[in-house]
Design an enzyme around this catalytic site. Sequence first.
Site, mmCIF file in Angstrom:
data_model
loop_
_atom_site.group_PDB
_atom_site.id
_atom_site.type_symbol
_atom_site.label_atom_id
_atom_site.label_comp_id
_atom_site.label_asym_id
_atom_site.label_seq_id
_atom_site.Cartn_x
_atom_site.Cartn_y
_atom_site.Cartn_z
ATOM 1 N N TRP A 156 0.932 -1.067 0.028
ATOM 2 C CA TRP A 156 -0.135 0.082 0.082
ATOM 3 C C TRP A 156 0.866 1.132 0.077
ATOM 4 C CZ3 TRP A 156 -1.005 -4.210 3.353
ATOM 5 C CH2 TRP A 156 -2.052 -5.086 2.974
ATOM 6 N N HIS A 177 -6.695 1.457 2.217
ATOM 7 C CA HIS A 177 -7.858 0.750 2.270
ATOM 8 C C HIS A 177 -9.046 0.581 3.114
ATOM 9 C CE1 HIS A 177 -5.076 -2.649 4.737
ATOM 10 N NE2 HIS A 177 -5.305 -1.207 5.089
ATOM 11 N N ARG A 203 -4.199 6.188 -2.616
ATOM 12 C CA ARG A 203 -2.653 5.686 -2.720
ATOM 13 C C ARG A 203 -1.682 6.666 -3.497
ATOM 14 N NH1 ARG A 203 -3.963 -0.295 -3.237
ATOM 15 N NH2 ARG A 203 -5.417 -0.559 -1.881
ATOM 16 N N GLN A 217 -13.501 1.696 -2.265
ATOM 17 C CA GLN A 217 -13.343 0.140 -2.051
ATOM 18 C C GLN A 217 -14.601 -0.190 -1.064
ATOM 19 O OE1 GLN A 217 -9.930 -0.998 0.331
ATOM 20 N NE2 GLN A 217 -8.753 -1.509 -1.782
ATOM 21 N N VAL A 260 -5.907 -11.632 7.589
ATOM 22 C CA VAL A 260 -6.823 -12.864 7.150
ATOM 23 C C VAL A 260 -5.857 -14.158 7.239
ATOM 24 C CG1 VAL A 260 -8.626 -11.812 6.327
ATOM 25 C CG2 VAL A 260 -6.965 -12.592 4.860
ATOM 26 N N ALA A 314 -13.626 -11.839 6.232
ATOM 27 C CA ALA A 314 -13.478 -10.542 5.643
ATOM 28 C C ALA A 314 -13.387 -10.357 4.340
ATOM 29 C CB ALA A 314 -12.589 -9.678 6.447
HETATM 30 N N1 DAH Z 1 -7.379 -4.281 2.076
HETATM 31 C C1 DAH Z 1 -7.108 -5.160 0.667
HETATM 32 C C2 DAH Z 1 -6.666 -3.956 -0.132
HETATM 33 O O1 DAH Z 1 -6.801 -2.993 -0.116
HETATM 34 C C3 DAH Z 1 -8.205 -6.072 0.158
HETATM 35 C C4 DAH Z 1 -8.687 -7.194 1.243
HETATM 36 C C5 DAH Z 1 -8.137 -8.422 1.117
HETATM 37 C C6 DAH Z 1 -9.762 -6.779 2.125
HETATM 38 C C7 DAH Z 1 -8.471 -9.383 2.201
HETATM 39 C C8 DAH Z 1 -10.202 -7.916 3.076
HETATM 40 C C9 DAH Z 1 -9.749 -8.990 3.018
HETATM 41 O O2 DAH Z 1 -11.078 -7.410 4.061
HETATM 42 O O3 DAH Z 1 -9.955 -10.215 3.808
HETATM 43 O O4 DAH Z 1 -5.833 -4.557 -0.982
#
Ligand code: DAH
Length: 346
Positions: A156, A177, A203, A217, A260, A314
Amino acid sequence: MTKTLEEIKSRALDELRNLNDLNEIEAWRVGYLGRKGTVTQLLRGLSSLPIEERREAGAAANNLKSLLEQALAEKQESLRKAELDKLVQQSRLDVTLPGHHVQVGRLHPTTKILREACAVFVAMGFEVVEGPEVEWDYYNFEALNIPRNHPARDMWATLWIDYQNEAGERPMLLRTHTSPMQIRFMEKRQPPIRVVMPGKVYRHEATDATHESMFYQIEGLAVDKGISMAHLKGTLYEFARRLFGRDRKVRFRCDYFPFVEPGVDMAIDCFICQGKGCRVCGDEGWIEILGAGMVHPDVLRRVNYDPDVYTGFAFGMGLERIPMLKYGIDDIRLFYSNDLRFLEQF
Ligand code: DAH
């Protein structure tokens, strides 16, 4: 004297008859009835007359004055009426004419897809919550198992806020995010949790056809006793089918996200070529649309949930990508460049 009055009267009335604009009439009024007007002067001059003549002349002059005043009022009234008649004539309504085309506003394509996506989850029992775009390092990274100096931070590119705390750290940023909302939501609430959290993210990136420094998002979170990977798959499968068509297939593959375990990416089979391979899916047959996984036990512990009692899943996905795929939009920058030729197509 009487002769003078008669003369003034006929001259004044003649003049007045020929006037037909309010300015000229005003000039006429000033000329006869104003402070230095002919009639006013005349009335003033009466005092120099011998007393016997004064009474009669005074009455006559006053008569003349009210006669002219009345003529003036009538003239003004008739002019106003004429003016009004003209206006009515001009603006007469012709109900057989075609109407004027009224430009109505419309929803931005992002707003549309955001509402559509939220509606799908709401129908499955999720609530919708929003949160801050200016965020602390703690929520954006630390609490999501991404400590300082962890290489995962490279995923990120972050825009940091120029703010320093007493310890000399710069802990404030624009969220990269929507995942920090997982922590914020769990801090405030207890399971069972079913929530989606849409919003803007930022970003620090050079923009091109597929990258913007600001985009949307939507984050999802479900925590309860006995939540399993099957719930994750079932929920996201249903989401994909409702948004991209009932005959969609989905594919889950292992992926890494620090918050996760296990983590996956989900792809749908290409709805253009039905999975055969085309330009939209880059000959893959599959289109990746989101990241997901089972909430990491350390994340649960951090918000004082017992991971032996509660589990959760999630997911997070970029919103613009959905209409881009659906409508064949080939440049993400079109969304936020305010070009009506683009926006009016939705
Ligand atoms: N936050 C991640 C991104 O911006 C995307 C994401 C991936 C969100 C896995 C989640 C997850 O909740 O379980 O790339």
